[in-house]
Scaffold this motif. Sequence first.
Motif, mmCIF file in Angstrom:
data_model
loop_
_atom_site.group_PDB
_atom_site.id
_atom_site.type_symbol
_atom_site.label_atom_id
_atom_site.label_comp_id
_atom_site.label_asym_id
_atom_site.label_seq_id
_atom_site.Cartn_x
_atom_site.Cartn_y
_atom_site.Cartn_z
ATOM 1 N N LYS A 74 0.850 -1.201 0.000
ATOM 2 C CA LYS A 74 0.000 0.000 0.000
ATOM 3 C C LYS A 74 0.885 1.251 0.000
ATOM 4 N N GLY A 87 2.684 1.162 -3.579
ATOM 5 C CA GLY A 87 1.999 0.879 -4.842
ATOM 6 C C GLY A 87 0.931 1.870 -5.226
ATOM 7 N N ASP A 88 -0.038 1.399 -6.030
ATOM 8 C CA ASP A 88 -1.096 2.270 -6.535
ATOM 9 C C ASP A 88 -2.427 1.967 -5.832
ATOM 10 N N HIS A 89 -3.541 2.444 -6.430
ATOM 11 C CA HIS A 89 -4.838 2.308 -5.748
ATOM 12 C C HIS A 89 -5.254 0.844 -5.597
ATOM 13 N N ARG A 90 -4.782 -0.048 -6.525
ATOM 14 C CA ARG A 90 -5.163 -1.465 -6.394
ATOM 15 C C ARG A 90 -4.556 -2.068 -5.133
ATOM 16 N N ASP A 91 -3.324 -1.650 -4.831
ATOM 17 C CA ASP A 91 -2.671 -2.156 -3.613
ATOM 18 C C ASP A 91 -3.399 -1.640 -2.376
ATOM 19 N N GLU A 92 -3.886 -0.396 -2.490
ATOM 20 C CA GLU A 92 -4.597 0.170 -1.347
ATOM 21 C C GLU A 92 -5.914 -0.567 -1.104
ATOM 22 N N GLU A 96 -12.944 7.956 -7.604
ATOM 23 C CA GLU A 96 -11.979 8.313 -8.652
ATOM 24 C C GLU A 96 -12.513 7.948 -10.027
ATOM 25 N N ARG A 156 -1.234 14.243 -6.793
ATOM 26 C CA ARG A 156 -0.461 13.078 -6.346
ATOM 27 C C ARG A 156 -1.006 12.469 -5.054
ATOM 28 N N GLY A 186 -4.302 12.450 -4.501
ATOM 29 C CA GLY A 186 -5.674 12.031 -4.817
ATOM 30 C C GLY A 186 -6.718 12.956 -4.216
#
Length: 394
Positions: A51, A54-59, A156, A205, A207
């Motif tokens: 998290k 990484g990006d939003h998928r990791d979050e 988003e 950056r 969000g």
Amino acid sequence: MDADSLQQAIREHLAWWGFRHFSSDRDYFAWQRRQLSSEELRQLAFHAEQKREGDHRDEIAFYDLTAHPRIYPVLYSQRYEYYEEIGWRTAAHLSQAKDILDFGCGIGVLTTFYARLFPEKNFVGVDRSSASVVVAQEKADKLGLHNLRFECVDVETQPLSGTYDVVVATHALVQAEHDLGLPSQSWRTFEREYSPAQQLSFERRTGLAIRLDGLCRVVNPSGRMIVSEKTRQLARRVPFQRALVNRELRLAERPTLIRYRTVEEAVEDGPFYVLYRGGEATLNWDEEPEQDQGQRFDPDADARSAGDVNVPLYENHWPSAQTAWEHLKDREVIRETTRQAPDGRQVHAERGISRSQHYLYCANTFDQRQLVIVEESRSAMLDEYYREILRGLP
Ligand SMILES: C[S@@+](CC[C@H](N)C(=O)[O-])C[C@H]1O[C@@H](n2cnc3c(N)ncnc32)[C@H](O)[C@@H]1O
């Protein structure tokens, strides 16, 4: 309900969720090891790291994992005092509203608290972690709450529906915890000039822009927003507040700073903002560093009180060190270095003498300040600190 009753109510609610309050980290970790297997702990550490990097998928993967019924009571017990602080403060601002949105509600710990307190109001909780939303709905059903529903939406990529008298977003707008924020103009000042490009970059950056715009679209023209993020440091607070100002959000009351303990950390959080849209602004936004406990250096008094040779005559690690440094009498610089890093960070280190007392001053554009003053006989120590600082500079 008064503050005491609300605090009592949130504690009872957290107990219903199975959360425990620990005053010692050792006790917490002993409990954690009894509750979770080493594989579960490994998974948690792995996803927390992903998290961060990484990006939003990791979050989303992280929040999905933490919604697991074996994991959430253990993990979120770490945030017990956070729930207490945010829960009662937010609840205290809901009495005038009818329709309330809790954005980024997670597993609905606080949303269910608000809905229990105010059965006559309608609540919607929104989150993009589907596993969290499932847990939230199950808990609402168990509590027999008919004034609350949850939706799995990622703002988003999807618009929010409905309009609300109050929109709540706590720890849900600025996800990039490691983002340092906006540097000051130079190491000499805490001021930040307004730069549209820098502002946009921070909002993108982290969000923040897309989330805040989504929320502004669903708050009633006469409605309120309650927001609180990890933006206490000035470098994050300034661009966060400017993002609110740019969307014509005004302060309904003075922002409150929040202090609480999580496991392994005493957290200085917030501020906690209550906002409204449009109309005249009655309160000004504060872009100053927080008031701190630092005193000015008094050469006579501080020299007289010197006793222990291992203790400097004066030491200040707060923003007020800057004023103390500016007021040093007959300041004479022996050597100084200023370095600029590509990320905007500028660091200044200075060794000098003020009326036979030796000082070291260090300042950077992320609001850190440090002033140390010693007697001449101990000046070699400051030279060593100075060299150490230079070795650490970019
Ligand atoms: C740190 S948790 C906070 C949960 C809750 N507000 C609280 O105070 O305990 C942040 C939550 O925001 C959600 N979130 C982040 N970005 C989102 C987005 N773009 N759309 C919907 N939910 C989002 C995450 O899935 C996560 O559950």
